[in-house]
Design a protein around this motif. Structure first.
Motif, PDB file in Angstrom:
ATOM      1  N   ASP A 358       0.826  -1.215   0.000  1.00 46.11           N
ATOM      2  CA  ASP A 358       0.000   0.000   0.000  1.00 46.11           C
ATOM      3  C   ASP A 358       0.859   1.264   0.000  1.00 46.11           C
ATOM      4  OD1 ASP A 358      -2.335  -1.334  -0.285  1.00 46.11           O
ATOM      5  OD2 ASP A 358      -2.783  -1.445   1.865  1.00 46.11           O
ATOM      6  N   ALA A 359       2.080   1.140   0.529  1.00 49.04           N
ATOM      7  CA  ALA A 359       2.989   2.286   0.497  1.00 49.04           C
ATOM      8  C   ALA A 359       3.382   2.639  -0.935  1.00 49.04           C
ATOM      9  CB  ALA A 359       4.240   1.978   1.332  1.00 49.04           C
ATOM     10  N   LEU A 360       3.153   1.700  -1.866  1.00 49.86           N
ATOM     11  CA  LEU A 360       3.534   1.943  -3.264  1.00 49.86           C
ATOM     12  C   LEU A 360       2.365   2.426  -4.111  1.00 49.86           C
ATOM     13  CD1 LEU A 360       5.596  -1.330  -3.772  1.00 49.86           C
ATOM     14  CD2 LEU A 360       6.512   0.962  -3.406  1.00 49.86           C
ATOM     15  N   ALA A 361       1.207   2.619  -3.465  1.00 42.79           N
ATOM     16  CA  ALA A 361      -0.023   2.908  -4.213  1.00 42.79           C
ATOM     17  C   ALA A 361       0.086   4.157  -5.077  1.00 42.79           C
ATOM     18  CB  ALA A 361      -1.197   3.042  -3.243  1.00 42.79           C
ATOM     19  N   THR A 362       0.872   5.146  -4.616  1.00 45.28           N
ATOM     20  CA  THR A 362       0.932   6.405  -5.368  1.00 45.28           C
ATOM     21  C   THR A 362       2.100   6.456  -6.343  1.00 45.28           C
ATOM     22  OG1 THR A 362       2.212   7.353  -3.564  1.00 45.28           O
ATOM     23  CG2 THR A 362      -0.174   7.741  -3.536  1.00 45.28           C
ATOM     24  N   GLU A 363       2.817   5.343  -6.452  1.00 43.27           N
ATOM     25  CA  GLU A 363       3.981   5.289  -7.348  1.00 43.27           C
ATOM     26  C   GLU A 363       3.517   5.376  -8.808  1.00 43.27           C
ATOM     27  OE1 GLU A 363       7.440   5.614  -8.284  1.00 43.27           O
ATOM     28  OE2 GLU A 363       7.375   4.990  -6.162  1.00 43.27           O
ATOM     29  N   PRO A 364       3.827   6.495  -9.496  1.00 44.93           N
ATOM     30  CA  PRO A 364       3.271   6.650 -10.849  1.00 44.93           C
ATOM     31  C   PRO A 364       3.689   5.536 -11.816  1.00 44.93           C
ATOM     32  CG  PRO A 364       4.864   8.401 -10.344  1.00 44.93           C
ATOM     33  CD  PRO A 364       4.627   7.643  -9.081  1.00 44.93           C
TER      34      PRO A 364
END
Lengths: 423, 113
Positions: A358-364
């Motif tokens: 979930d920490a990677l959710a905003t990784e474009p």
């Protein structure tokens, strides 16, 4: 020598094409400095071999025979163009097919020719798709139609792409030479990325009905072995070959008899290719001696932990997470972070794995990358969060075009439906 | 030897707001560049800086319009013409071209036989 059976000759020529194409072409390019002429002459040499070997027998060293024949044809073409004087010192004189006594002595071939050719194919001034196409075409001898099929584009599109790349090589004068020692690492890195891209594309086809594109996997391993022979001490090359061997060792067990996808967890490890694993593990050991370790060596080391583990339950996930930690430090990338998060989930439990994902959710760079929702879905399923898992599987399905992977995800979705109706 | 045109594309606004010190550094960098070309195995044949795109006029057929041919954030601001044996040498030269607010494009010059 006596006349040879036509099918045996055809088989010998096909075998020589597979093994020697790059060698013959590369040596001919050195003479012509023109990719098109060299390709034509190399093709004609293979065609001539079909008739000549039938009459006179298969030569002891087919590669040397073919190289000499192709170079002679090149001389002929250059003569017709009236430019032979410039190249004459490099060329052999006769135009007839070579006899066995006229072949260059073993070991006399310049080993750098193929390195020159592949470094030219992967020159940073060419775009990535052209690098890949040229590598398949010039190093592996694939026809334009085969290259087009490999990348699921129309043949005309691929032909235009190859023509454009060759034109840039000629007009912009991309040099045909082995890079100097100080620029070699950068150039070899470009070559390895192309080989790695070929391998990953073959390992799991981005779309289509088959999970594995066998042809691409085999071509990339072949290219890796060629690089290994050309650059025996290079730890990145050793690491990449190890990574490909260890990953591909599982090929036969990745799908069930009915074509269903089998996860690492379900695979029959006794059917993994033990020889490929032994070779891969030895190469990883060698590659890991370099400090700092190359990214391929670290990825291969992770594959080796799986390969050497007797069962899924015995997998040393702590070791895998530790290797991913090193990889993240040396070559940070969103995909590495994603794989690390999955390993964390198995080492420390699904909840921690999910948090890392979930920490990677905003990784474009991961937006639209189907493995992120697929990994989330799996941890959510393990945690019993059925509704959320179903949403994540649905999202993964939208982003996956490989038929075998789609079937797998759809199957998981159906199972979740059953779980809910039971509860 | 072949000729390559090295086109310098930069953000014009950055120059408009640059301090005299920065402009001085850039000018010095161009002098240093010119001095280093031969050491890279190439030869400087020519080169000019251009006035900003605000001074450009475009002509298509008989139609004359104000402004550059293509509007981009980074505009053509100058060029060098170099003679180099191959693209790798030209790229080595291009890497030393000062282009603090942008980058450069390398184009082989066409020859007509």
């Amino acid at each position: 020598m006596t006349a040879v059976d036509a099918s045996a000759v055809a088989a010998a020529v096909a075998d020589a094409h597979r093994r020697e194409w790059a060698f013959v072409l590369a040596a001919t390019v050195r003479v012509t400095r023109d990719l098109d002429v060299a390709e034509e002459c190399a093709q004609e040499a293979f065609a001539a071999a079909l008739t000549d070997w039938r009459a006179k027998g298969v030569p002891a060293r087919p590669g040397a025979w073919l190289t000499t024949a192709a170079k002679r044809r090149a001389l002929n073409v250059l003569r017709h163009r009236g430019v032979e004087r410039r190249y004459l010192p490099l060329l052999v004189e006769e135009e007839t097919s070579p006899g066995p006594d006229e072949l260059p002595a073993p070991g006399a071939e310049i080993p750098d020719d193929r390195l020159r050719l592949i470094v030219t194919c992967c020159h940073p001034a060419l775009d990535r798709s052209a690098q890949v196409a040229l590598t398949l075409r010039l190093m592996c001898g694939l026809s334009t139609a085969d290259v087009a099929r490999a990348f699921l584009v129309p043949e005309a599109t691929m032909a235009a792409r190859i023509t454009r790349a060759k034109k840039k090589i000629a007009v912009a004068r991309i040099p045909y030479r082995v890079p100097s020692v100080d620029e070699l690492p950068e150039r070899v890195d470009a070559v390895l990325s192309v080989v790695h891209l070929l391998f990953t594309t073959g390992h799991t086809g981005p779309s289509g009905d088959d999970l594995v594109r066998r042809d691409l996997v085999e071509r990339s391993v072949q290219l890796g072995r060629m690089l290994r022979a050309l650059l025996p001490g290079d730890p990145a090359v050793a690491g990449l070959v190890a990574l490909m061997l260890l990953t591909d060792a599982r090929r036969e067990t990745r799908t069930a008899a009915d074509g269903r996808l089998l996860l690492l967890e379900e695979q029959d490890r006794s059917r993994w290719d033990a020889r490929a694993i032994d070779e891969g593990v030895a190469l990883v050991r060698e590659a890991l001696r370099a400090r700092p370790p190359t990214r391929y060596a670290l990825q291969a080391a992770i594959a080796a932990v799986h390969a050497e583990s007797p069962s899924w339950g015995d997998t040393d996930w702590r070791e895998i997470v530790a290797l991913y930690d090193v990889l993240t430090r040396l070559w940070p990338s969103p995909v590495v972070a994603l794989n690390r998060a999955v390993a964390v989930g198995f080492a420390r439990g699904a909840a921690e794995g999910l948090a890392a994902l979930d920490a990677l959710a905003t990784e474009p760079q991961l937006a639209g990358y189907g493995y992120l929702p697929a990994a989330r879905a799996d941890f959510l399923r393990r945690l019993g969060r059925v509704a959320e898992a179903r949403d994540a599987y649905g999202e993964a399905l939208l982003l996956t075009e490989n038929a075998v992977e789609r079937n797998f995800l759809a199957g998981r979705l159906r199972q979740l439906g059953t779980i809910e109706s039971e509860s | 030897m072949s000729e390559y045109l090295i086109l310098i594309y930069e953000d014009e606004a950055s120059y408009e707001t640059a301090t005299p010190e920065v402009i001085g550094e850039v000018m010095q960098a161009h002098d240093d560049f010119a001095a280093g070309v031969e050491g890279l195995g190439a030869k400087l044949v020519g080169g000019k800086a251009l006035q900003p795109t605000g001074t450009a006029t475009t002509v298509r057929g008989s139609e004359v319009t104000d402004g550059p041919f293509v509007e981009t954030k980074e505009a053509l601001g100058g060029y060098y013409l170099v003679e180099a044996p191959d693209l790798d040498t030209a790229l080595a030269v291009a890497k030393t071209v000062p282009a603090r607010f942008g980058g450069v494009e390398v184009r082989p010059v066409m020859t007509f036989d």
